[in-house]
Design a protein around this motif. Structure first.
Motif, PDB file in Angstrom:
ATOM      1  N   PHE A 267      12.956 -26.425  -6.334  1.00 36.38           N
ATOM      2  CA  PHE A 267      14.458 -27.477  -6.192  1.00 36.38           C
ATOM      3  C   PHE A 267      15.880 -26.308  -5.680  1.00 36.38           C
ATOM      4  O   PHE A 267      16.246 -26.280  -5.376  1.00 36.38           O
ATOM      5  N   CYS A 268      15.551 -25.344  -6.437  1.00 34.90           N
ATOM      6  CA  CYS A 268      17.073 -24.465  -7.309  1.00 34.90           C
ATOM      7  C   CYS A 268      16.672 -23.681  -5.896  1.00 34.90           C
ATOM      8  O   CYS A 268      17.718 -23.215  -4.862  1.00 34.90           O
ATOM      9  N   GLY A 269      14.655 -23.285  -4.888  1.00 39.02           N
ATOM     10  CA  GLY A 269      15.534 -23.088  -3.821  1.00 39.02           C
ATOM     11  C   GLY A 269      16.537 -23.514  -2.600  1.00 39.02           C
ATOM     12  O   GLY A 269      16.759 -22.964  -1.495  1.00 39.02           O
TER      13      GLY A 269
ATOM     14  N   GLU B   5       7.860 -27.077  -9.522  1.00 41.90           N
ATOM     15  CA  GLU B   5       8.651 -28.045  -8.738  1.00 41.90           C
ATOM     16  C   GLU B   5      10.359 -27.669  -8.846  1.00 41.90           C
ATOM     17  O   GLU B   5      11.043 -27.642  -8.646  1.00 41.90           O
ATOM     18  N   THR B   6      10.827 -26.769 -10.017  1.00 43.72           N
ATOM     19  CA  THR B   6      11.808 -26.880 -10.259  1.00 43.72           C
ATOM     20  C   THR B   6      12.569 -25.272  -9.318  1.00 43.72           C
ATOM     21  O   THR B   6      13.915 -25.638  -8.793  1.00 43.72           O
TER      22      THR B   6
ATOM     23  N   GLY C 274      13.527 -17.770  -7.751  1.00 42.59           N
ATOM     24  CA  GLY C 274      12.035 -18.348  -9.279  1.00 42.59           C
ATOM     25  C   GLY C 274      12.978 -18.185 -10.478  1.00 42.59           C
ATOM     26  O   GLY C 274      12.856 -18.507 -11.586  1.00 42.59           O
ATOM     27  N   ARG C 275      13.685 -16.923 -10.356  1.00 48.36           N
ATOM     28  CA  ARG C 275      15.050 -16.801 -11.331  1.00 48.36           C
ATOM     29  C   ARG C 275      16.044 -17.779 -11.819  1.00 48.36           C
ATOM     30  O   ARG C 275      16.042 -17.898 -13.576  1.00 48.36           O
ATOM     31  N   THR C 276      16.181 -18.614 -11.044  1.00 47.21           N
ATOM     32  CA  THR C 276      17.582 -19.605 -11.662  1.00 47.21           C
ATOM     33  C   THR C 276      16.331 -20.790 -11.748  1.00 47.21           C
ATOM     34  O   THR C 276      16.418 -21.384 -12.471  1.00 47.21           O
ATOM     35  N   GLY C 277      16.036 -21.009 -10.830  1.00 47.36           N
ATOM     36  CA  GLY C 277      14.359 -21.963 -11.761  1.00 47.36           C
ATOM     37  C   GLY C 277      13.895 -22.082 -12.984  1.00 47.36           C
ATOM     38  O   GLY C 277      13.950 -23.048 -13.818  1.00 47.36           O
TER      39      GLY C 277
END
Length: 150
Positions: A42-44, A38-39, A14-17
């Motif tokens: 993607f990070c996940g 979606e972002t 969540g935070r990286t996204g």
């Protein structure tokens, strides 16, 4: 500022996204191709593949680097924490773990180009953007331990 570098956990998606999606929102030249959800997904995926190192400051993710072997896919900082050496620390760790690194930066982002040149990368190629999802002209940067030692 006390910064801890660590392997990302699934709960960091969540935070990286948010950081990655925030970069898109902060730069009007960057096309908004993906939703925030979606972002985060993607990070996940990058985290699940073991590619992501996060920089944590005061218990919060301040930035991250995603790397698959020699290819750095992402290096992003929170807006308020850019320019404080956190990205350089993430890159230094990646350099310590690899003999060669490469990445792409958009030509519309001259600050990134200056940063990578300052960190010992050299420009290897330019493209018109047909090879990336955003269709933005980019620059390929390469760093190698061998080049730094000669």
């Amino acid at each position: 500022m006390n910064v801890l570098l660590r392997q990302a956990h699934p709960t960091d998606a969540g935070r990286t996204g948010d950081i990655l999606h925030g970069f898109t929102r902060d730069n009007d030249w960057m096309p908004n191709l993906h939703s925030g959800a979606e972002t985060i997904a993607f990070c996940g995926t990058m985290i699940a593949r073991g590619w992501v190192t996060v920089a944590e400051s005061d218990g919060q993710v301040a930035g991250f680097l995603a790397r698959d072997g020699a290819l750095i896919h992402s290096l992003y900082m929170s807006r308020g924490l850019r320019g404080q050496g956190i990205g350089a620390r993430l890159l230094a760790q990646a350099k310590a773990q690899s003999d060669r690194l490469e990445l792409f930066a958009f030509q519309a982002n001259p600050g990134a180009a200056r940063f990578y040149l300052r960190e010992g990368f050299v420009e290897a190629a330019r493209s018109d953007g047909r090879g990336n999802d955003e269709n933005l002209p980019d620059i390929k940067f390469v760093w190698s331990r061998e080049a730094r030692e000669t």
